[in-house]
Design an enzyme around this catalytic site. Structure first.
Site, PDB file in Angstrom:
ATOM      1  N   ASP A   1       0.845  -1.177   0.000  1.00 22.72           N
ATOM      2  CA  ASP A   1       0.000   0.000   0.000  1.00 22.72           C
ATOM      3  C   ASP A   1       0.890   1.240   0.000  1.00 22.72           C
ATOM      4  OD1 ASP A   1      -1.734   2.084   0.469  1.00 22.72           O
ATOM      5  OD2 ASP A   1      -2.718   1.137   2.179  1.00 22.72           O
ATOM      6  N   VAL A   2       0.941   1.956  -1.125  1.00 19.77           N
ATOM      7  CA  VAL A   2       1.835   3.120  -1.233  1.00 19.77           C
ATOM      8  C   VAL A   2       1.373   4.290  -0.384  1.00 19.77           C
ATOM      9  CG1 VAL A   2       2.722   2.516  -3.521  1.00 19.77           C
ATOM     10  CG2 VAL A   2       0.717   4.018  -3.318  1.00 19.77           C
TER      11      VAL A   2
ATOM     12  N   ASN B   1       5.231   4.207  -9.893  1.00 18.01           N
ATOM     13  CA  ASN B   1       4.231   3.931 -10.925  1.00 18.01           C
ATOM     14  C   ASN B   1       2.870   3.517 -10.378  1.00 18.01           C
ATOM     15  OD1 ASN B   1       3.371   3.656 -13.623  1.00 18.01           O
ATOM     16  ND2 ASN B   1       3.820   1.473 -13.608  1.00 18.01           N
TER      17      ASN B   1
ATOM     18  N   TYR C   1      -7.798  13.061 -10.719  1.00 15.26           N
ATOM     19  CA  TYR C   1      -6.626  12.487 -11.388  1.00 15.26           C
ATOM     20  C   TYR C   1      -5.694  13.597 -11.878  1.00 15.26           C
ATOM     21  CZ  TYR C   1      -3.896   9.540 -14.560  1.00 15.26           C
ATOM     22  OH  TYR C   1      -2.870   8.881 -15.206  1.00 15.26           O
TER      23      TYR C   1
ATOM     24  N   LYS D   1      -1.834  14.415 -10.692  1.00 15.93           N
ATOM     25  CA  LYS D   1      -0.720  14.346 -11.640  1.00 15.93           C
ATOM     26  C   LYS D   1      -0.019  15.698 -11.790  1.00 15.93           C
ATOM     27  CE  LYS D   1      -1.006   9.973 -12.408  1.00 15.93           C
ATOM     28  NZ  LYS D   1       0.115   9.062 -12.134  1.00 15.93           N
TER      29      LYS D   1
ATOM     30  N   THR E   1      -3.436   0.109 -20.441  1.00 16.13           N
ATOM     31  CA  THR E   1      -3.147  -0.582 -19.188  1.00 16.13           C
ATOM     32  C   THR E   1      -4.462  -0.867 -18.468  1.00 16.13           C
ATOM     33  OG1 THR E   1      -3.007   1.435 -17.860  1.00 16.13           O
ATOM     34  CG2 THR E   1      -0.957   0.689 -18.967  1.00 16.13           C
TER      35      THR E   1
END
Length: 177
Positions: A1-2, A28, A92, A96, A127
């Site tokens: 879990d980042v 990533n 998002y 970013k 992806t």
């Protein structure tokens, strides 16, 4: 879990014990939410930023103590959404844009340690991130393949150590989706 500092500390410790140091870190982990700002709940907003921006910060922070003494490379997977807005992608895009800023700051801070930081800004790449999107909204056959992005990463990695590729922006050959 980042998004969990203890999880990342354990992973860094494991890498340090097994390999001694880190030469290359690819940041990533990421999630997307295809929803207008008006319809995005605070919980959804926080989840996207926790994974895409805070997770990147925590990942780098956990890895830095075990970077090779003679430098290395960090690659952040930013997305073209880090430089331009996309309607229905507020959380998002915000995450970013923040990641691009973090990449720029890291580049300056880590330069004395000979750690290069490259931000990768790929356009639509086929992806699993797109699995949640209605097939009628996007044409995945027009997207880049993940291998194309990996090739750009390798090209930056192989650049002479006296230079830094600060960022790479790529788009599908047929243009933005």
């Amino acid at each position: 879990d980042v998004g969990e500092p203890a999880s990342l500390a354990a992973a860094a410790l494991s890498v340090g014990e097994r390999f001694g140091h880190i030469d290359v870190l690819v940041v990533n982990a990421g999630i997307a939410l295809f929803r207008s700002v008006e319809k995005t709940s605070p919980e959804e907003w926080n989840e996207v930023l926790r994974t895409n921006l805070t997770g990147a910060f925590l990942t780098v922070r956990a890895a830095l103590p075990i970077f090779a003494a003679d430098g290395g490379d960090i690659f952040t997977m930013v997305s073209v959404a880090g430089r331009r807005p996309f309607p229905e992608n507020g959380a998002y895009c915000a995450s970013k844009h923040g990641l691009l800023g973090l990449s720029d700051v890291l580049r300056g801070e880590l330069r004395p340690r000979r750690i290069r930081v490259t931000a990768l800004l790929p356009g639509a790449t086929d992806t699993p991130l797109w699995d949640a999107v209605d097939a009628g909204r996007v044409n995945r056959s027009r997207m880049m393949r993940p291998g194309a992005v990996a090739e750009m990463l390798v090209a930056a990695l192989l650049a002479d150590r006296t230079s830094t590729v600060e960022w790479i922006q790529m788009q599908p050959a047929g243009g933005s989706l």
